[in-house]
Design a protein around this motif. Structure first.
Motif, PDB file in Angstrom:
ATOM      1  N   CYS A  73      40.899  32.904  45.123  1.00  0.00           N
ATOM      2  CA  CYS A  73      41.885  33.970  45.262  1.00  0.00           C
ATOM      3  C   CYS A  73      42.645  34.068  43.945  1.00  0.00           C
ATOM      4  O   CYS A  73      42.748  33.081  43.197  1.00  0.00           O
ATOM      5  N   ALA A  74      43.123  35.242  43.653  1.00  0.00           N
ATOM      6  CA  ALA A  74      43.809  35.482  42.391  1.00  0.00           C
ATOM      7  C   ALA A  74      44.896  36.528  42.596  1.00  0.00           C
ATOM      8  O   ALA A  74      44.771  37.414  43.448  1.00  0.00           O
ATOM      9  N   ARG A  75      45.955  36.411  41.837  1.00  0.00           N
ATOM     10  CA  ARG A  75      46.991  37.430  41.830  1.00  0.00           C
ATOM     11  C   ARG A  75      46.541  38.559  40.910  1.00  0.00           C
ATOM     12  O   ARG A  75      46.178  38.316  39.754  1.00  0.00           O
ATOM     13  N   ASP A  76      46.548  39.754  41.451  1.00  0.00           N
ATOM     14  CA  ASP A  76      46.138  40.942  40.709  1.00  0.00           C
ATOM     15  C   ASP A  76      47.413  41.612  40.199  1.00  0.00           C
ATOM     16  O   ASP A  76      48.127  42.246  40.969  1.00  0.00           O
ATOM     17  N   ASN A  77      47.684  41.457  38.942  1.00  0.00           N
ATOM     18  CA  ASN A  77      48.964  41.873  38.378  1.00  0.00           C
ATOM     19  C   ASN A  77      48.740  42.691  37.124  1.00  0.00           C
ATOM     20  O   ASN A  77      48.248  42.173  36.116  1.00  0.00           O
ATOM     21  N   ASP A  78      49.093  43.945  37.155  1.00  0.00           N
ATOM     22  CA  ASP A  78      49.022  44.803  35.969  1.00  0.00           C
ATOM     23  C   ASP A  78      47.609  44.825  35.389  1.00  0.00           C
ATOM     24  O   ASP A  78      47.400  44.601  34.192  1.00  0.00           O
ATOM     25  N   TYR A  79      46.638  45.078  36.251  1.00  0.00           N
ATOM     26  CA  TYR A  79      45.234  45.225  35.880  1.00  0.00           C
ATOM     27  C   TYR A  79      44.639  43.939  35.304  1.00  0.00           C
ATOM     28  O   TYR A  79      43.695  43.972  34.511  1.00  0.00           O
ATOM     29  N   LYS A  80      45.187  42.834  35.684  1.00  0.00           N
ATOM     30  CA  LYS A  80      44.603  41.539  35.311  1.00  0.00           C
ATOM     31  C   LYS A  80      44.795  40.567  36.461  1.00  0.00           C
ATOM     32  O   LYS A  80      45.681  40.729  37.282  1.00  0.00           O
ATOM     33  N   MET A  81      43.918  39.574  36.514  1.00  0.00           N
ATOM     34  CA  MET A  81      44.080  38.510  37.476  1.00  0.00           C
ATOM     35  C   MET A  81      44.742  37.359  36.743  1.00  0.00           C
ATOM     36  O   MET A  81      44.081  36.680  35.941  1.00  0.00           O
ATOM     37  N   ASP A  82      46.044  37.175  36.984  1.00  0.00           N
ATOM     38  CA  ASP A  82      46.806  36.286  36.101  1.00  0.00           C
ATOM     39  C   ASP A  82      47.109  34.920  36.678  1.00  0.00           C
ATOM     40  O   ASP A  82      47.546  34.039  35.945  1.00  0.00           O
ATOM     41  N   VAL A  83      46.899  34.735  37.958  1.00  0.00           N
ATOM     42  CA  VAL A  83      47.056  33.426  38.575  1.00  0.00           C
ATOM     43  C   VAL A  83      45.848  33.196  39.468  1.00  0.00           C
ATOM     44  O   VAL A  83      45.485  34.086  40.250  1.00  0.00           O
ATOM     45  N   TRP A  84      45.257  32.020  39.355  1.00  0.00           N
ATOM     46  CA  TRP A  84      44.034  31.707  40.087  1.00  0.00           C
ATOM     47  C   TRP A  84      44.225  30.428  40.904  1.00  0.00           C
ATOM     48  O   TRP A  84      44.891  29.495  40.471  1.00  0.00           O
ATOM     49  N   GLY A  85      43.596  30.396  42.064  1.00  0.00           N
ATOM     50  CA  GLY A  85      43.523  29.152  42.802  1.00  0.00           C
ATOM     51  C   GLY A  85      42.413  28.265  42.245  1.00  0.00           C
ATOM     52  O   GLY A  85      41.717  28.652  41.302  1.00  0.00           O
ATOM     53  N   GLN A  86      42.245  27.110  42.852  1.00  0.00           N
ATOM     54  CA  GLN A  86      41.221  26.174  42.374  1.00  0.00           C
ATOM     55  C   GLN A  86      39.847  26.472  42.987  1.00  0.00           C
ATOM     56  O   GLN A  86      38.836  25.930  42.544  1.00  0.00           O
TER      57      GLN A  86
END
Lengths: 110, 116
Positions: B95-108
């Motif tokens: 899973c990833a945070r979708d922020n401002d057209y980028k995935m900026d935080v990722w899980g393991q």
């Protein structure tokens, strides 16, 4: 189906420069695709390097830079270091609201 | 800021599985969230994105009708319900945070294996 193509592999010498590209199977990449770039080492989650074509994520060294070169997005590593040896992926945003990852480039530093 | 996936495991072809992603350290409801997967030895594949309030969803065509993304903002959780699973769905799911057209935080990541 949209395919985003990257070079399969690149080799660069320590201290050298390498430019990876990210192209569309049909059409050109522009800033409207909001190109972003990710670095991934084996067994690890991806790390965001560049977004909105050329903006570095916090903490990313300035030897990484993004641009549009011709009809492709590009990631340049200037002054490559050993720990830059990784897989690199681009992502393009489509007008349909979806994203497409590129095929990935394996960079070897030797 | 952290994302922690869970729910992966071994499932038989045709079976179902529900993945979860617990978010912390940020206002979860303010952000689009995404699922991305990576088959063994292969590249990354974006699967789906859901808006902060759950009102908009975008998915890759290859999983439409089989995978459903959802969220529970009260529990700061993202989900991926997967059904009619196939061997080719074997992958690490991030899973990833979708922020401002980028995935900026990722899980393991959590590993899903589809096999009999």
């Amino acid at each position: 189906q949209t395919v985003v193509t990257q070079e399969p592999s690149f080799s660069v010498s320590p201290g050298g420069t390498v430019t990876l590209t990210c192209g569309l199977s049909s059409g050109s990449v522009s800033t409207n695709s909001y190109p972003s770039w990710y670095q991934q080492t084996p067994g690890q989650a991806p790390r965001t390097l560049i977004y909105r074509t050329n903006t570095r994520s916090p903490g990313v060294p300035d030897r990484f830079s993004g641009s549009i070169l011709g009809n492709k997005a590009a990631l340049t590593i200037t002054g490559a270091q050993a720990d830059d040896e990784s897989d690199y992926y681009c992502v393009l945003y489509m007008s349909s609201g979806t994203y497409v990852f590129g095929t990935g480039t394996k960079v070897t530093v030797l | 800021v952290q994302l922690v996936e869970s729910g992966g495991g071994l499932v038989q072809p045709g079976g179902s599985l529900r993945l979860s992603c617990a978010a912390s350290g940020f206002t979860f409801s303010n952000y689009w969230m995404a699922w991305v997967r990576q088959a063994p030895g292969k590249g990354l594949e974006w699967l789906a994105t859901i808006k902060g309030d759950g009102s908009e969803i975008f998915q890759v065509d290859s999983v439409k009708g089989r995978f459903t993304i959802s969220r529970d903002n009260a529990k700061n959780s993202l989900f991926l319900q997967m059904s009619s699973l196939r061997a080719e769905d074997t992958a690490v799911y991030y899973c990833a945070r979708d922020n401002d057209y980028k995935m900026d935080v990722w899980g393991q990541g959590t590993t899903v294996t589809v096999s009999s």
